[in-house]
Each structure stands twice: as C-alpha cells, then as structure tokens.
Design a protein around this motif. Structure first.
Motif, PDB file in Angstrom:
ATOM      1  N   MET A 180       0.762  -1.209   0.020  1.00 28.19           N
ATOM      2  CA  MET A 180      -0.033  -0.059  -0.067  1.00 28.19           C
ATOM      3  C   MET A 180       0.799   1.286  -0.038  1.00 28.19           C
ATOM      4  O   MET A 180       0.634   2.360  -0.881  1.00 28.19           O
ATOM      5  CB  MET A 180      -0.919  -0.050   1.171  1.00 28.19           C
ATOM      6  CG  MET A 180      -1.804   1.147   1.272  1.00 28.19           C
ATOM      7  SD  MET A 180      -3.064   0.802  -0.302  1.00 28.19           S
ATOM      8  CE  MET A 180      -4.300   2.002   0.035  1.00 28.19           C
ATOM      9  N   SER A 181       1.871   1.340   0.812  1.00 27.24           N
ATOM     10  CA  SER A 181       2.973   2.435   0.859  1.00 27.24           C
ATOM     11  C   SER A 181       3.443   2.516  -0.772  1.00 27.24           C
ATOM     12  O   SER A 181       3.665   3.820  -0.940  1.00 27.24           O
ATOM     13  CB  SER A 181       3.922   2.231   1.940  1.00 27.24           C
ATOM     14  OG  SER A 181       3.325   1.885   3.250  1.00 27.24           O
ATOM     15  N   ILE A 182       3.885   1.579  -1.110  1.00 28.09           N
ATOM     16  CA  ILE A 182       4.327   1.798  -2.348  1.00 28.09           C
ATOM     17  C   ILE A 182       3.555   2.404  -3.585  1.00 28.09           C
ATOM     18  O   ILE A 182       3.810   2.988  -4.330  1.00 28.09           O
ATOM     19  CB  ILE A 182       4.969   0.443  -2.946  1.00 28.09           C
ATOM     20  CG1 ILE A 182       6.260  -0.175  -2.050  1.00 28.09           C
ATOM     21  CG2 ILE A 182       5.662   0.298  -4.203  1.00 28.09           C
ATOM     22  CD1 ILE A 182       6.690  -1.615  -2.085  1.00 28.09           C
ATOM     23  N   LEU A 183       2.327   1.722  -3.278  1.00 31.64           N
ATOM     24  CA  LEU A 183       1.179   2.310  -4.219  1.00 31.64           C
ATOM     25  C   LEU A 183       1.031   3.890  -4.055  1.00 31.64           C
ATOM     26  O   LEU A 183       0.848   4.709  -5.076  1.00 31.64           O
ATOM     27  CB  LEU A 183       0.108   1.752  -4.219  1.00 31.64           C
ATOM     28  CG  LEU A 183      -0.124   0.130  -4.847  1.00 31.64           C
ATOM     29  CD1 LEU A 183      -1.036  -0.665  -4.386  1.00 31.64           C
ATOM     30  CD2 LEU A 183       0.190   0.238  -6.099  1.00 31.64           C
ATOM     31  N   ILE A 184       1.167   4.200  -2.634  1.00 29.44           N
ATOM     32  CA  ILE A 184       0.911   5.750  -2.364  1.00 29.44           C
ATOM     33  C   ILE A 184       2.155   6.416  -3.057  1.00 29.44           C
ATOM     34  O   ILE A 184       1.968   7.521  -3.402  1.00 29.44           O
ATOM     35  CB  ILE A 184       0.814   5.895  -1.017  1.00 29.44           C
ATOM     36  CG1 ILE A 184      -0.452   5.022  -0.566  1.00 29.44           C
ATOM     37  CG2 ILE A 184       0.800   7.486  -0.701  1.00 29.44           C
ATOM     38  CD1 ILE A 184      -0.868   5.186   1.027  1.00 29.44           C
ATOM     39  N   ALA A 185       3.169   5.965  -2.851  1.00 29.12           N
ATOM     40  CA  ALA A 185       4.501   6.585  -3.427  1.00 29.12           C
ATOM     41  C   ALA A 185       4.543   6.752  -4.987  1.00 29.12           C
ATOM     42  O   ALA A 185       4.725   7.628  -5.550  1.00 29.12           O
ATOM     43  CB  ALA A 185       5.873   5.939  -3.037  1.00 29.12           C
ATOM     44  N   GLY A 186       3.872   5.682  -5.811  1.00 30.72           N
ATOM     45  CA  GLY A 186       3.577   5.684  -7.047  1.00 30.72           C
ATOM     46  C   GLY A 186       2.550   6.733  -7.749  1.00 30.72           C
ATOM     47  O   GLY A 186       3.018   7.299  -8.508  1.00 30.72           O
ATOM     48  N   MET A 187       1.690   6.739  -6.865  1.00 34.02           N
ATOM     49  CA  MET A 187       0.725   7.888  -6.937  1.00 34.02           C
ATOM     50  C   MET A 187       1.228   9.133  -6.948  1.00 34.02           C
ATOM     51  O   MET A 187       0.790  10.265  -7.628  1.00 34.02           O
ATOM     52  CB  MET A 187      -0.556   7.944  -6.143  1.00 34.02           C
ATOM     53  CG  MET A 187      -1.483   8.983  -6.348  1.00 34.02           C
ATOM     54  SD  MET A 187      -3.062   8.740  -5.338  1.00 34.02           S
ATOM     55  CE  MET A 187      -3.873   7.622  -6.295  1.00 34.02           C
ATOM     56  N   ALA A 188       2.318   9.646  -5.913  1.00 32.45           N
ATOM     57  CA  ALA A 188       2.848  10.718  -5.624  1.00 32.45           C
ATOM     58  C   ALA A 188       3.772  11.029  -6.630  1.00 32.45           C
ATOM     59  O   ALA A 188       3.977  12.152  -7.050  1.00 32.45           O
ATOM     60  CB  ALA A 188       3.594  10.508  -4.300  1.00 32.45           C
TER      61      ALA A 188
ATOM     62  N   LEU B  17      -5.694   4.421  -8.100  1.00 37.06           N
ATOM     63  CA  LEU B  17      -6.915   4.179  -7.021  1.00 37.06           C
ATOM     64  C   LEU B  17      -7.282   2.804  -7.286  1.00 37.06           C
ATOM     65  O   LEU B  17      -7.963   2.157  -6.508  1.00 37.06           O
ATOM     66  CB  LEU B  17      -7.812   5.272  -7.099  1.00 37.06           C
ATOM     67  CG  LEU B  17      -7.319   6.897  -6.893  1.00 37.06           C
ATOM     68  CD1 LEU B  17      -8.803   7.695  -7.190  1.00 37.06           C
ATOM     69  CD2 LEU B  17      -7.243   6.727  -5.432  1.00 37.06           C
ATOM     70  N   VAL B  18      -7.319   2.360  -8.796  1.00 34.48           N
ATOM     71  CA  VAL B  18      -8.095   1.140  -8.680  1.00 34.48           C
ATOM     72  C   VAL B  18      -6.906  -0.034  -8.286  1.00 34.48           C
ATOM     73  O   VAL B  18      -7.240  -0.934  -7.546  1.00 34.48           O
ATOM     74  CB  VAL B  18      -7.934   0.652 -10.262  1.00 34.48           C
ATOM     75  CG1 VAL B  18      -7.951  -0.974 -10.469  1.00 34.48           C
ATOM     76  CG2 VAL B  18      -9.092   1.407 -11.072  1.00 34.48           C
ATOM     77  N   TRP B  19      -5.565   0.085  -8.324  1.00 37.01           N
ATOM     78  CA  TRP B  19      -4.550  -0.703  -7.757  1.00 37.01           C
ATOM     79  C   TRP B  19      -4.730  -0.720  -6.310  1.00 37.01           C
ATOM     80  O   TRP B  19      -4.630  -1.813  -5.531  1.00 37.01           O
ATOM     81  CB  TRP B  19      -3.312  -0.412  -8.244  1.00 37.01           C
ATOM     82  CG  TRP B  19      -3.139  -0.503  -9.436  1.00 37.01           C
ATOM     83  CD1 TRP B  19      -3.785  -1.779 -10.362  1.00 37.01           C
ATOM     84  CD2 TRP B  19      -2.109  -0.177 -10.625  1.00 37.01           C
ATOM     85  NE1 TRP B  19      -3.300  -1.690 -11.488  1.00 37.01           N
ATOM     86  CE2 TRP B  19      -2.211  -0.401 -11.859  1.00 37.01           C
ATOM     87  CE3 TRP B  19      -1.200   1.030 -10.365  1.00 37.01           C
ATOM     88  CZ2 TRP B  19      -1.529  -0.215 -12.986  1.00 37.01           C
ATOM     89  CZ3 TRP B  19      -0.534   1.281 -11.545  1.00 37.01           C
ATOM     90  CH2 TRP B  19      -0.587   0.835 -12.776  1.00 37.01           C
ATOM     91  N   MET B  20      -4.991   0.437  -5.801  1.00 44.02           N
ATOM     92  CA  MET B  20      -4.961   0.769  -4.164  1.00 44.02           C
ATOM     93  C   MET B  20      -6.327  -0.108  -3.606  1.00 44.02           C
ATOM     94  O   MET B  20      -6.374  -0.488  -2.755  1.00 44.02           O
ATOM     95  CB  MET B  20      -5.082   2.066  -3.710  1.00 44.02           C
ATOM     96  CG  MET B  20      -4.014   2.734  -4.218  1.00 44.02           C
ATOM     97  SD  MET B  20      -3.607   4.395  -4.107  1.00 44.02           S
ATOM     98  CE  MET B  20      -3.853   4.962  -2.360  1.00 44.02           C
ATOM     99  N   ALA B  21      -7.501   0.025  -4.508  1.00 41.19           N
ATOM    100  CA  ALA B  21      -8.795  -0.687  -4.094  1.00 41.19           C
ATOM    101  C   ALA B  21      -8.683  -2.136  -4.088  1.00 41.19           C
ATOM    102  O   ALA B  21      -8.999  -2.940  -3.240  1.00 41.19           O
ATOM    103  CB  ALA B  21      -9.866  -0.124  -4.980  1.00 41.19           C
TER     104      ALA B  21
END
Length: 404
Positions: free
Chosen positions: A57-65, A113-117
């Motif tokens: 989840m943190s890696i996905l958040i960093a990717g979105m950033a 957001l799809v990947w985070m969901a």
C-alpha cells in the motif's frame, strides 16, 4: 480545401475573459504548484528512505505521488509564464507532446486508485492470502493490462489529433487539451470525438465502476467482521471521496467539449485545470498524512530537517506541533482536514460571488455554483468531521452493527 494551409503554431488563450485580471491567477496557481511539488516530493522521499514503509500500500501511495509530482510539471510552468508575461505560443509538435504526457499521467491518477482498491480488497476480504496475492509476480497481471490500456488509448487519440488540418490557431485553453485542439480543425472530427469519448469511458469511468464494485464487497465483508471494520471504513471513505470528486470534475471537463451546453470557455478551462492539478495537491494529504505510519515518518523527517537548518529558529506554535508525539500527528491531521474543507469551500464561494461581477457564467451556471456552495458542505462535512473523528467513527460503527 484542407491542404490550403494547416496551422503549425498555436496561441493558448485560456481565461482571456478575465482581461487585465488574468495575471492575478499567477499567485493561486503558483501556490498550488509549489504545494504539489513539495508535498509529493516529501511523500516519495519518506516512502523510499524508510524500509518499514516498503509495503504494497505504501509503495502504491508513493507511485501515485510520483504521478502527481510529474503531471503539473508538463503544463503549470507554461501557464504561469502565460499569466505573468503573456507568453502564449506553442508549436504543433510541442502541443502534441504536452497533450500526450498530460493525458498519460492524468490517466494514471485513477488507475492507481484501482490498484489501491485491489490492495484493500485483498487485505480485508482475503487476509490469509494477502501477501501471496500482492507479490509482484502475481500483481503484475493487474498492472500490465491497465498500463497497456492507458498507453494505447492515449497514443491513439493524440496521433489522430496530429493528423488533422487546422484552420484556426487560437486555443481557448491554458494547455493543449485534446478536444480544445480538435475544435480548431477543419472538416469532420467525428473519429476524434468517438475515440476521445471511448477513452473517457474506458479509463476514468471504468476505474470508478471497478472501485465502486470493490468497495461494495469490502463493506459487505467489513460489516460481517468487526475486527477490521474501523480501518476498512476509514480507507473506503477516503477513496470514495477522492474518486467521486475527481470523476465529477473530470466528466464535467471532458464532456463539456462533446455535449452542447452553455458553459463559457473560462469554466471549461477551470474544470480541465483543476481536474489535473487538484489531485496533485491533495492526494499527498489524503493518502500520506492520513496513513499513520507515513504520517509519523513525515513528522520525523520534517523535525530532523528543521533541526539541521536552524534548531533555534522554529516558531513556537509550529515547534509544539512537530515535537509532541501523538498530539503532533493528531494536530497535523486536523489542520490538513480544515485546509481541504476551506479550499474547496473558498473555491465555490469565489466562483459564486465573482460570477455575478464578471458576467462569466450563464444564469444556470451561477445558480448551480451558488447551490453547491451552500449544499456541498452539508453533505461532505459529516464525512470529513464525523467519520474522520475516531470516537464518532467508532460510535457510528456500533450503531451500524447493532441495527444492520
């Protein structure tokens, strides 16, 4: 007729209706640009530098950033120069390159957001298999198709736009948006309109429907299991707010060029710009600050940098927030909540009041903005201030579990 003369140089004339007030836009857009760069850079640095945050989840958040960090770079500097120095020119090649990168990175705002969901779905609905399902080798089957989809669709409509012949060269926009450029073409643009509309429904709309379906499954599982319900509801509400606001602004921006309406050009430009820039400013707050582990590391990093710069020069109010452990996290959490609410409310307030003084909106547009200025806080405040307050959220869950 199409071969007589095709324009190769364009003038970006967004917000021309403001006249002499146009340079005033430099200040708010500069502030939003700085916030986007600093907040997303800090978020990426914290996730990359802290091994404890090397979780899916943190890696996905960093990717979105990373996406939110790159996206404004492709259009905001040109806008700022245009507002301040009236530099409006751009070549056709430059316009197509800018268009490609803006829409390419913009598409990934909803894709992440799809990947985070999916991450939340696996964590809550199949917790025993979470690590296995989120392993890179297994998760690639969810990454590759969406990346290919975004690349193919964006490349397709940009290449089709590049083949058009253009009779006019004044684009009523601040950057090279697809339909803003297509509107300047000679002859039929039916294929461009069709591909553009197809892209709208296959990327942001499809992503929204996928996220909505996953959250329905998450909530149904959450209501049967009280152990993960609080955290799940917290995450679901956040995602639902972001994707709903983003999709609403995106659809207004994208469909306003394809459906006959009375929206003035300035309103189209505003929605098109905010659709891209708003998530870049607030995603780091919503996803970074609201995630406990990331928030704690961000506070530690900021404290460390402040002490290195000048340990004696901190303002006492800011010092108390940064040094106060759990209270600092709660204070920062509350401050950012207030900032988000105030910025959204102020946007509607200014639009509502200035529209009557600048004659920039039709009567229906003024009425809509005025109603939303009064009505939106009534809908969103219970979520922002109620669900995000731990004690209230827990009481809400108890009521739901009691009467469901």
């Amino acid at each position: 007729m199409q071969n007589v003369s095709s324009q190769q140089h364009f003038i970006l004339n967004g917000f021309a209706e403001l006249g002499d007030l146009r340079p005033v836009l430099f200040v708010p857009f500069l502030l939003m640009f700085i916030v986007a760069l600093l907040a997303n850079s800090l978020l990426v640095y914290v996730v990359v530098s802290q091994r404890s945050l090397h979780q899916p989840m943190s890696i996905l958040i960093a990717g979105m950033a990373c996406v939110d960090l790159c996206l404004p770079v492709f259009f905001v500097p040109n806008m700022l120069l245009s507002f301040l120095f009236d530099w409006k020119g751009i070549s056709l090649i430059g316009c197509l390159v800018q268009m490609h990168f803006i829409h390419f990175f913009g598409a990934f705002q909803s894709t992440f957001l799809v990947w985070m969901a999916l991450d939340r779905y696996f964590a809550i609905c199949t917790p025993l298999h979470y690590q296995e399902l989120m392993a890179l080798q297994r998760f690639l089957k969810f990454i590759v198709p969406l990346v290919v989809r975004n690349m193919l669709l964006i490349s397709l409509f940009v290449s089709l736009a590049g083949k058009l012949s253009f009779c006019r060269n004044v684009m009523n926009h601040c950057f090279c948006e697809h339909m803003a450029l297509v509107e300047l073409a000679c002859g039929s643009t039916a294929i461009n309109n069709l591909v553009g509309l197809l892209t709208v429904f296959l990327i942001p709309v499809f992503d929204f429907l996928f996220i909505a379906a996953s959250y329905i499954l998450i909530i149904s599982t959450m209501l049967r299991s009280s152990s993960t319900s609080v955290k799940a509801l917290h995450t679901c509400i956040t995602h639902a707010m972001v994707i709903t606001v983003s999709l609403a602004v995106a659809l207004i921006a994208l469909l306003s060029y394809r459906i006959k309406n009375e929206l003035p050009a300035a309103v189209r430009v505003f929605f098109s710009t905010m659709y891209l820039l708003f998530p870049s400013c607030f995603n780091p707050i919503i996803y970074g600050v609201r995630t406990t582990e990331i928030r704690q590391h961000m506070l530690t990093t900021l404290t460390h940098w402040k002490r290195l710069a000048d340990p004696e020069a901190l303002d006492q109010d800011g010092l108390s927030v940064l040094r106060s452990g759990k209270s600092s996290a709660k204070a920062l959490h509350t401050c950012f909540t207030h900032i988000i609410v105030m910025v959204i409310s102020l946007t509607f307030v200014l639009t509502a009041f200035l529209s009557y003084r600048m004659n920039s909106l039709p009567n229906a547009g003024r009425l809509f903005v005025s109603i939303m200025y009064m009505f939106l806080p009534s809908c969103i405040n219970p979520i922002i201030y109620g669900v995000r307050t731990t004690e209230i959220r827990q009481s809400i869950l108890k009521v739901l579990f009691t009467y469901w």
